[in-house]
Design a protein around this motif. Structure first.
Motif, PDB file in Angstrom:
ATOM      1  N   MET A  69      10.229 -31.268  50.637  1.00  0.00           N
ATOM      2  CA  MET A  69       9.593 -30.072  51.205  1.00  0.00           C
ATOM      3  C   MET A  69       9.186 -30.257  52.663  1.00  0.00           C
ATOM      4  SD  MET A  69       9.624 -27.461  49.373  1.00  0.00           S
ATOM      5  CE  MET A  69       8.358 -26.294  49.841  1.00  0.00           C
ATOM      6  N   THR A  83      10.789 -27.146  54.591  1.00  0.00           N
ATOM      7  CA  THR A  83       9.914 -26.068  55.076  1.00  0.00           C
ATOM      8  C   THR A  83      10.106 -25.750  56.569  1.00  0.00           C
ATOM      9  OG1 THR A  83       8.359 -26.520  53.326  1.00  0.00           O
ATOM     10  CG2 THR A  83       7.500 -25.305  55.212  1.00  0.00           C
ATOM     11  N   ARG A  96      11.370 -22.129  58.081  1.00  0.00           N
ATOM     12  CA  ARG A  96      10.586 -21.400  59.092  1.00  0.00           C
ATOM     13  C   ARG A  96      11.398 -21.149  60.349  1.00  0.00           C
ATOM     14  NH1 ARG A  96       4.844 -24.608  58.054  1.00  0.00           N
ATOM     15  NH2 ARG A  96       4.429 -23.581  56.067  1.00  0.00           N
ATOM     16  N   TYR A 138     -10.411 -28.213  51.281  1.00  0.00           N
ATOM     17  CA  TYR A 138      -9.130 -28.246  50.569  1.00  0.00           C
ATOM     18  C   TYR A 138      -8.611 -29.679  50.612  1.00  0.00           C
ATOM     19  CZ  TYR A 138      -4.015 -27.776  50.215  1.00  0.00           C
ATOM     20  OH  TYR A 138      -2.691 -27.942  49.899  1.00  0.00           O
ATOM     21  N   GLY A 168      -0.030 -33.741  50.217  1.00  0.00           N
ATOM     22  CA  GLY A 168       1.334 -33.313  50.471  1.00  0.00           C
ATOM     23  C   GLY A 168       2.209 -33.251  49.231  1.00  0.00           C
ATOM     24  N   SER A 169       3.502 -33.176  49.472  1.00  0.00           N
ATOM     25  CA  SER A 169       4.437 -32.861  48.393  1.00  0.00           C
ATOM     26  C   SER A 169       5.004 -34.093  47.703  1.00  0.00           C
ATOM     27  CB  SER A 169       5.590 -32.048  48.972  1.00  0.00           C
ATOM     28  OG  SER A 169       6.324 -32.848  49.884  1.00  0.00           O
ATOM     29  N   ARG A 170       4.771 -35.293  48.267  1.00  0.00           N
ATOM     30  CA  ARG A 170       5.470 -36.457  47.714  1.00  0.00           C
ATOM     31  C   ARG A 170       4.612 -37.714  47.709  1.00  0.00           C
ATOM     32  NH1 ARG A 170       9.817 -38.849  51.686  1.00  0.00           N
ATOM     33  NH2 ARG A 170       9.202 -40.544  50.360  1.00  0.00           N
ATOM     34  N   TRP A 192       1.123 -28.462  42.453  1.00  0.00           N
ATOM     35  CA  TRP A 192       1.487 -27.644  43.609  1.00  0.00           C
ATOM     36  C   TRP A 192       0.508 -26.489  43.792  1.00  0.00           C
ATOM     37  CZ3 TRP A 192       4.703 -28.751  47.377  1.00  0.00           C
ATOM     38  CH2 TRP A 192       5.054 -27.754  48.283  1.00  0.00           C
ATOM     39  N   LEU A 193       0.209 -26.205  45.046  1.00  0.00           N
ATOM     40  CA  LEU A 193      -0.637 -25.060  45.386  1.00  0.00           C
ATOM     41  C   LEU A 193      -0.061 -24.509  46.680  1.00  0.00           C
ATOM     42  CD1 LEU A 193      -3.403 -23.641  44.819  1.00  0.00           C
ATOM     43  CD2 LEU A 193      -4.436 -25.338  46.308  1.00  0.00           C
ATOM     44  N   ASN A 194       0.009 -23.212  46.811  1.00  0.00           N
ATOM     45  CA  ASN A 194       0.537 -22.647  48.050  1.00  0.00           C
ATOM     46  C   ASN A 194      -0.426 -22.973  49.206  1.00  0.00           C
ATOM     47  OD1 ASN A 194       1.126 -20.949  50.227  1.00  0.00           O
ATOM     48  ND2 ASN A 194       2.074 -19.432  48.883  1.00  0.00           N
ATOM     49  N   GLN A 195      -0.066 -23.987  49.967  1.00  0.00           N
ATOM     50  CA  GLN A 195      -0.977 -24.497  51.007  1.00  0.00           C
ATOM     51  C   GLN A 195      -1.184 -23.488  52.129  1.00  0.00           C
ATOM     52  OE1 GLN A 195      -0.940 -28.672  51.954  1.00  0.00           O
ATOM     53  NE2 GLN A 195      -0.576 -28.253  54.092  1.00  0.00           N
ATOM     54  N   HIS A 200      -3.395 -36.052  54.103  1.00  0.00           N
ATOM     55  CA  HIS A 200      -2.668 -37.286  54.396  1.00  0.00           C
ATOM     56  C   HIS A 200      -2.025 -37.245  55.789  1.00  0.00           C
ATOM     57  CE1 HIS A 200       0.696 -34.707  53.641  1.00  0.00           C
ATOM     58  NE2 HIS A 200       1.581 -35.661  53.478  1.00  0.00           N
ATOM     59  N   TRP A 230       3.239 -34.211  58.914  1.00  0.00           N
ATOM     60  CA  TRP A 230       3.209 -33.428  60.141  1.00  0.00           C
ATOM     61  C   TRP A 230       3.128 -31.911  59.888  1.00  0.00           C
ATOM     62  CZ3 TRP A 230       1.304 -34.257  64.492  1.00  0.00           C
ATOM     63  CH2 TRP A 230       1.555 -33.396  65.563  1.00  0.00           C
ATOM     64  N   ASN A 231       3.780 -31.446  58.825  1.00  0.00           N
ATOM     65  CA  ASN A 231       3.673 -30.000  58.539  1.00  0.00           C
ATOM     66  C   ASN A 231       2.228 -29.626  58.243  1.00  0.00           C
ATOM     67  OD1 ASN A 231       6.583 -29.050  58.481  1.00  0.00           O
ATOM     68  ND2 ASN A 231       6.641 -30.831  57.133  1.00  0.00           N
ATOM     69  N   GLU A 258       0.020 -26.914  60.203  1.00  0.00           N
ATOM     70  CA  GLU A 258      -0.546 -25.780  59.453  1.00  0.00           C
ATOM     71  C   GLU A 258      -2.062 -25.715  59.646  1.00  0.00           C
ATOM     72  OE1 GLU A 258       1.094 -26.572  55.565  1.00  0.00           O
ATOM     73  OE2 GLU A 258       3.128 -26.291  56.339  1.00  0.00           O
ATOM     74  N   GLN A 309       2.154 -41.169  58.996  1.00  0.00           N
ATOM     75  CA  GLN A 309       0.871 -40.468  58.879  1.00  0.00           C
ATOM     76  C   GLN A 309      -0.263 -41.035  59.725  1.00  0.00           C
ATOM     77  OE1 GLN A 309       0.643 -40.481  54.591  1.00  0.00           O
ATOM     78  NE2 GLN A 309       2.637 -39.484  54.473  1.00  0.00           N
TER      79      GLN A 309
HETATM   80  N1  UDP Z   1       2.724 -28.093  50.357  1.00  0.00           N
HETATM   81  C1  UDP Z   1       2.265 -26.997  49.639  1.00  0.00           C
HETATM   82  N2  UDP Z   1       1.579 -27.202  48.487  1.00  0.00           N
HETATM   83  C2  UDP Z   1       1.302 -28.424  48.008  1.00  0.00           C
HETATM   84  C3  UDP Z   1       1.761 -29.558  48.746  1.00  0.00           C
HETATM   85  C4  UDP Z   1       2.464 -29.352  49.916  1.00  0.00           C
HETATM   86  O1  UDP Z   1       2.479 -25.844  50.028  1.00  0.00           O
HETATM   87  O2  UDP Z   1       0.683 -28.513  46.957  1.00  0.00           O
HETATM   88  C5  UDP Z   1       3.532 -27.883  51.584  1.00  0.00           C
HETATM   89  C6  UDP Z   1       2.713 -28.032  52.849  1.00  0.00           C
HETATM   90  O3  UDP Z   1       2.153 -26.798  53.230  1.00  0.00           O
HETATM   91  C7  UDP Z   1       3.744 -28.539  53.856  1.00  0.00           C
HETATM   92  C8  UDP Z   1       4.732 -29.316  52.988  1.00  0.00           C
HETATM   93  O4  UDP Z   1       4.562 -28.842  51.662  1.00  0.00           O
HETATM   94  O5  UDP Z   1       4.409 -27.459  54.452  1.00  0.00           O
HETATM   95  C9  UDP Z   1       4.470 -30.806  53.005  1.00  0.00           C
HETATM   96  O6  UDP Z   1       4.840 -31.356  54.214  1.00  0.00           O
HETATM   97  P1  UDP Z   1       3.980 -32.445  54.978  1.00  0.00           P
HETATM   98  O7  UDP Z   1       4.737 -32.778  56.205  1.00  0.00           O
HETATM   99  O8  UDP Z   1       2.588 -31.983  55.190  1.00  0.00           O
HETATM  100  O9  UDP Z   1       3.887 -33.679  53.998  1.00  0.00           O
HETATM  101  P2  UDP Z   1       4.933 -34.405  53.002  1.00  0.00           P
HETATM  102  O10 UDP Z   1       4.872 -33.658  51.731  1.00  0.00           O
HETATM  103  O11 UDP Z   1       6.274 -34.386  53.647  1.00  0.00           O
HETATM  104  O12 UDP Z   1       4.365 -35.772  52.878  1.00  0.00           O
END
Ligand code: UDP
Ligand code: G50
Length: 460
Positions: A20, A24, A28, A270, A274-276, A337-340, A355, A358-359, A363, A380
């Motif tokens: 993601m 993402t 965008r 909040y 992140g996603s991973r 997951w939550l719509n960040q 964490h 960069w996204n 944001e 990070q």
């Molecule tokens: N994100 C989200 N909900 C979650 C976790 C992540 O919407 O529960 C989105 C977050 O808004 C961002 C992306 O997933 O756009 C994660 O990218 P980021 O670079 O912050 O971190 P990564 O997941 O690559 O470590």
């Protein structure tokens, strides 16, 4: 009256990398280009690693029927023990011979092809062979890019080995960053995926026609200057800051958290990594203790497994029954997951324990939400350092990398109280939000950067 070349539509093809954090910004960018009258073909490597990626893609194509989708079927994965996201990046690369026919068949023939920096070393030769101008979207910070561009030189010298943790890394006498910020795999003597791909891509990226960055001038002035003045590398293609890439319509789902609507403005922290990134179980529980002890309201996204498809444990099993009951009094917990985007844009949210992917940083800047940085791995710490220096947030450096130590609840609570009670941080974050919006607004630095690229594609 506009000339005929102004009316000609530019056509650009996009290819994202795995995860993601890479998908993402590409979605965008696709939405932004569409809004600026550019025809976009979006190439989707299939299958994706996570369920979240495939859902985001479905929503995107439903919201943007103008964007053409081309599926890029990957070779079947082999048994392996690598990080699944890194393995998938490698799989995209090793499937790339299947990409050429797909590219040659695109109509009208595109005037640009934008790919992720993690795919650069494989994609650039393919596009060169068919004379298709190649651009790279670097989805991390400009500061990280200074390291990316220097690392192939640094890795081959003793310069890096001889430094202490706190010493500053230099390239051609230009200061980059203290060694302590560098992603640990890049400091390992032995080969590893991250290090190898960082070197290969870093060497090849200079052959692209341009590099796009999801950052903005006032946020990373110094790093962008170092890159553009030729201080990091003498010969570079144009490097253009076009961020923060604004969230697109397909992300704006109704937030199911009505609880937030009843909380005072700016009162909620909040929490998300992140996603991973999954924290260890004992660290998750200490974090829960910390949240309760802080006295702050909070929304906590708990992640137990790196890849969502493998995450089957109930929330209560992860954080324990007793903690679960106590947490409910002050906060809300969500698993997986939550719509960040919707969360950060909610007026009740005033802080972000992050964490510093960069996204997430972009944001937080976009919504003017202060960050309490807790970097875990990869880029990070570099990003957390930027956050602290620019005044978007604070960073407790003694917490170290993921797994280096168990950070106790008491300590976490103390730092949350400090961050949420810091009025000047709140005001600074709002100032950064204004700067971010100015940068992408009509006539802003990022707006102009993208305009120049589009005009190049139109005249190709
Ligand atoms: N994100 C989200 N909900 C979650 C976790 C992540 O919407 O529960 C989105 C977050 O808004 C961002 C992306 O997933 O756009 C994660 O990218 P980021 O670079 O912050 O971190 P990564 O997941 O690559 O470590
Ligand atoms: C992905 C990731 C962790 C991580 C990074 C990722 C970066 C970005 C820089 O992109 O640090 C980068 C990494 C690899 C590469 C090119 C650029 O080949 O999960 O730290």
């Amino acid at each position: 009256m506009s000339s005929s070349s102004d009316q000609k539509l530019a056509h650009v093809a996009l290819l994202p990398s795995a995860g993601m954090g890479h998908l993402t910004p590409f979605l965008r960018l696709a939405a932004l280009l569409t809004a600026r009258n550019v025809q976009v073909t979006f190439i989707t490597p299939h299958p994706t690693v996570s369920l979240t990626e495939s859902q985001a893609l479905s929503r995107f194509f439903a919201s943007f029927p103008q964007v053409k989708q081309k599926q890029f079927h990957l070779l079947p994965p082999e048994e392996n023990s690598a990080d699944p996201f890194f393995y998938h990046m490698q799989l995209i690369k090793s499937s790339c011979h299947l990409l050429s026919p797909l590219l040659s068949a695109l109509t009208p023939s595109p005037s640009g092809f934008i790919t992720d920096m993690t795919l650069a070393s494989t994609i650039i030769p393919i596009t060169q062979a068919i004379s298709l101008p190649n651009y790279v979207l670097f989805t991390s910070s400009a500061k990280m890019m200074t390291l990316f561009l220097s690392y192939p030189t640094l890795a081959g010298s003793k310069a890096l080995d001889d430094l202490d943790e706190t010493d500053v890394i230099k390239i051609r006498n230009v200061e980059l960053m203290p060694k302590s910020l560098v992603p640990p795999p890049l400091l390992q003597k032995s080969n590893n995926f991250f290090k190898n791909s960082f070197i290969e891509n870093g060497m090849k990226v200079i052959e692209s026609c341009g590099i796009l960055l999801n950052t903005f001038v006032s946020f990373e002035l110094e790093s962008l200057r170092k890159i553009n003045d030729g201080q990091v590398l003498e010969r570079l293609p144009p490097v253009v800051a076009i961020g923060p890439l604004p969230p697109c319509d397909s992300e704006k789902s109704q937030l199911q958290l009505t609880w937030l609507d009843d909380q005072p403005a700016g009162s909620v922290l909040y929490v998300s990594f992140g996603s991973r990134t999954a924290l260890a179980r004992d660290q998750i529980r200490e974090l829960g203790e910390g949240l309760i002890k802080s006295g702050s309201r909070f929304v906590w996204m708990v992640k137990d497994k790196k890849v969502d498809r493998e995450d089957s444990e109930e929330l209560e099993e992860v954080i324990g029954h007793e903690l679960m009951e106590r947490v409910k009094e002050k906060g809300l917990i969500v698993k997986d997951w939550l719509n960040q985007e919707a969360t950060l844009s909610h007026p009740a949210v005033g802080g972000f324990l992050s964490h510093c992917g960069w996204n997430s940083v972009m944001e937080a800047a976009w919504h003017g939400v202060r960050i309490l940085a807790w970097p875990q791995n990869g880029d990070q710490k570099v990003n957390a350092d930027i956050v602290e220096r620019i005044g978007l947030g604070t960073w407790v450096k003694s917490w170290g990398w993921s797994g280096e130590m168990l950070v106790k609840g008491e300590e976490i609570a103390e730092r949350i109280r400090e961050s949420m009670g810091n009025e000047s941080l709140r005001i600074q974050a709002l100032g950064i939000k204004e700067d971010a919006r100015k940068a992408v607004g009509f006539g802003g630095s990022s707006y102009k950067g993208l305009t120049e690229l589009i005009s190049m594609w139109k005249h190709f």
